[in-house]
Motif scaffolding. Sequence first.
Motif, PDB file in Angstrom:
ATOM      1  N   GLY A 237       0.814  -1.212   0.000  1.00 15.86           N
ATOM      2  CA  GLY A 237       0.000   0.000   0.000  1.00 15.86           C
ATOM      3  C   GLY A 237       0.845   1.259   0.000  1.00 15.86           C
ATOM      4  O   GLY A 237       0.513   2.246  -0.674  1.00 15.86           O
ATOM      5  N   ALA A 238       1.967   1.238   0.734  1.00 14.16           N
ATOM      6  CA  ALA A 238       2.860   2.397   0.743  1.00 14.16           C
ATOM      7  C   ALA A 238       3.435   2.655  -0.641  1.00 14.16           C
ATOM      8  O   ALA A 238       3.517   3.801  -1.096  1.00 14.16           O
ATOM      9  N   GLY A 241       0.809   4.156  -2.791  1.00 17.53           N
ATOM     10  CA  GLY A 241       0.631   5.566  -2.489  1.00 17.53           C
ATOM     11  C   GLY A 241       1.596   6.404  -3.298  1.00 17.53           C
ATOM     12  O   GLY A 241       1.238   7.454  -3.854  1.00 17.53           O
ATOM     13  N   VAL A 368      -5.660   2.877  -1.028  1.00 19.16           N
ATOM     14  CA  VAL A 368      -4.723   3.998  -0.949  1.00 19.16           C
ATOM     15  C   VAL A 368      -4.824   4.878  -2.184  1.00 19.16           C
ATOM     16  O   VAL A 368      -4.854   6.113  -2.082  1.00 19.16           O
ATOM     17  N   THR A 369      -4.885   4.269  -3.385  1.00 16.39           N
ATOM     18  CA  THR A 369      -4.962   5.081  -4.598  1.00 16.39           C
ATOM     19  C   THR A 369      -6.256   5.889  -4.646  1.00 16.39           C
ATOM     20  O   THR A 369      -6.259   7.037  -5.115  1.00 16.39           O
ATOM     21  N   LEU A 371      -7.935   7.011  -2.001  1.00 13.43           N
ATOM     22  CA  LEU A 371      -7.807   8.081  -1.016  1.00 13.43           C
ATOM     23  C   LEU A 371      -6.810   9.140  -1.467  1.00 13.43           C
ATOM     24  O   LEU A 371      -6.968  10.321  -1.146  1.00 13.43           O
ATOM     25  N   MET A 372      -5.781   8.713  -2.209  1.00 14.75           N
ATOM     26  CA  MET A 372      -4.808   9.677  -2.694  1.00 14.75           C
ATOM     27  C   MET A 372      -5.465  10.701  -3.613  1.00 14.75           C
ATOM     28  O   MET A 372      -5.096  11.877  -3.621  1.00 14.75           O
ATOM     29  N   GLY A 375      -6.811  13.466  -1.631  1.00 11.99           N
ATOM     30  CA  GLY A 375      -5.843  14.287  -0.921  1.00 11.99           C
ATOM     31  C   GLY A 375      -5.321  15.461  -1.721  1.00 11.99           C
ATOM     32  O   GLY A 375      -4.698  16.363  -1.171  1.00 11.99           O
ATOM     33  N   PRO A 382       0.325  14.638   1.194  1.00 10.38           N
ATOM     34  CA  PRO A 382      -0.541  13.452   1.262  1.00 10.38           C
ATOM     35  C   PRO A 382       0.203  12.162   0.921  1.00 10.38           C
ATOM     36  O   PRO A 382       0.053  11.147   1.602  1.00 10.38           O
ATOM     37  N   MET A 383       0.997  12.185  -0.135  1.00  7.59           N
ATOM     38  CA  MET A 383       1.772  11.007  -0.505  1.00  7.59           C
ATOM     39  C   MET A 383       2.724  10.606   0.623  1.00  7.59           C
ATOM     40  O   MET A 383       2.792   9.431   1.013  1.00  7.59           O
ATOM     41  N   PHE A 386       0.815   9.100   3.742  1.00  8.53           N
ATOM     42  CA  PHE A 386       0.394   7.711   3.551  1.00  8.53           C
ATOM     43  C   PHE A 386       1.584   6.760   3.664  1.00  8.53           C
ATOM     44  O   PHE A 386       1.501   5.708   4.301  1.00  8.53           O
ATOM     45  N   LEU A 390       1.773   3.915   6.615  1.00  6.55           N
ATOM     46  CA  LEU A 390       1.645   2.512   6.229  1.00  6.55           C
ATOM     47  C   LEU A 390       2.907   1.721   6.530  1.00  6.55           C
ATOM     48  O   LEU A 390       2.834   0.548   6.932  1.00  6.55           O
TER      49      LEU A 390
END
Length: 435
Positions: A237-238, A241, A368-369, A371-372, A375, A382-383, A386, A390
Amino acid sequence: MTSVKTSQPTVTATGRPRVGLVLLLGAITILGPLSIDLYLPAFPTIQHELGASEASVQLTLTGFLVGLALGQPISGPLSDAIGRRRPMLIGLTIYLAMSVLLAVSPSIEILIGARFLQGVAGAFGVAVAMGMVRDLAAGAAAARLLSTMMLVTGLGPILAPMIGGQLLRLVDWRGVFWFLAVVALGLLATAYFAIPETLPADRRTTGGVRTALRSYRVLITDRIYVGYALTNGLMFGAVFGYIAAASFVYQGIYHLTPQAYGVAAGINALGMVAMTQVNGRLVSYFAPRRLLIVGVVIATLSGAVLLGIATTRPSSVWWIAVPLFVMVASIGLVMPNGMAMALNDYPKSAGTGAALMGASQFVLGGAVTALMGLGGSSTAIPMAGFIAGLTLLSLTAQLVLARPRSGRAAAARQRVLLRYEPATHESEVAAEARA
């Protein structure tokens, strides 16, 4: 010319799996990175041509990740029950068809839907390939094979942004999906003639797909398996992001061209590939879990540094690029070791185990994508936020959930595994325990 349909795993005279087969499996899994990274430089163009919002364009990536997440729980148990080869060929065929549909898509809605189905098809290759590796090796040996496979898989993130940037000089974004269709066709033909069946009938789950699905209960009640799955999933997930936001941050804030962004993304992926090869050598001297923890600690520290730098809104992109490079490179110590250790106790349910692990990764990546997109892309905060959060959660999952069992707990878990994972013969269990 006839296709390869043997039911025995392909090994060398020394009993080791052929490196060529493992590299070919890596080439199958490369469809995932290619499908993600190849069209990232075209995000702004797609947004303009289809009259879509930034968030809806990012949903094309989210849809693909959700498809990958949902497709793996289907393909994994299916491959445990009927063998690996047929599900892989089916997935490649559907992926080819969806690539063609994407190339002629007239709207962002169809683009999102076709990307979802393309992800479902791509999931068959990802889960089945991981299951095939577990068919051939266990423990540290599996970690070495997965590191070898990631040598090819890692070429996707390296080459895809570069190829995508250069393709956009010659064709529009639709040409990118035509390119994916050609790649899928080549892999389908190669897989049909060159990939054998690695799971013989006597090692498949009995009782059909329904029994294979019941093995999910065993997996999700295994604290250590869940710990490794979350460790890899949160790290995944990181990385997504970074993938979802980097094209907007690099091109929108720091005004890099699509070609320059492709080079920057390729350098990051090159670091990851180099680290997987270092890991392949280190597992001969250090325990896979120890190497995994080192990788997660490096990623966590890099995420914290990145967040601190992003809050200062630096004028040079290098302040963002360097900690991102370190974070992405650390994946090379985490992913192969995490997958190998998670599947170590499940020789007959390797497809199901790999599928559940892969699904969790892509669920987190998809979330994550999505929610990004909310942001915004006016800053890198934001990046960075996350990524920092994570990676810290990934380290926590590894230290708390994946810690080794006590002797009594290990014996109790072994009794559960013997009920659902009856060994082919006693020597196999002993060998895997030593690994």
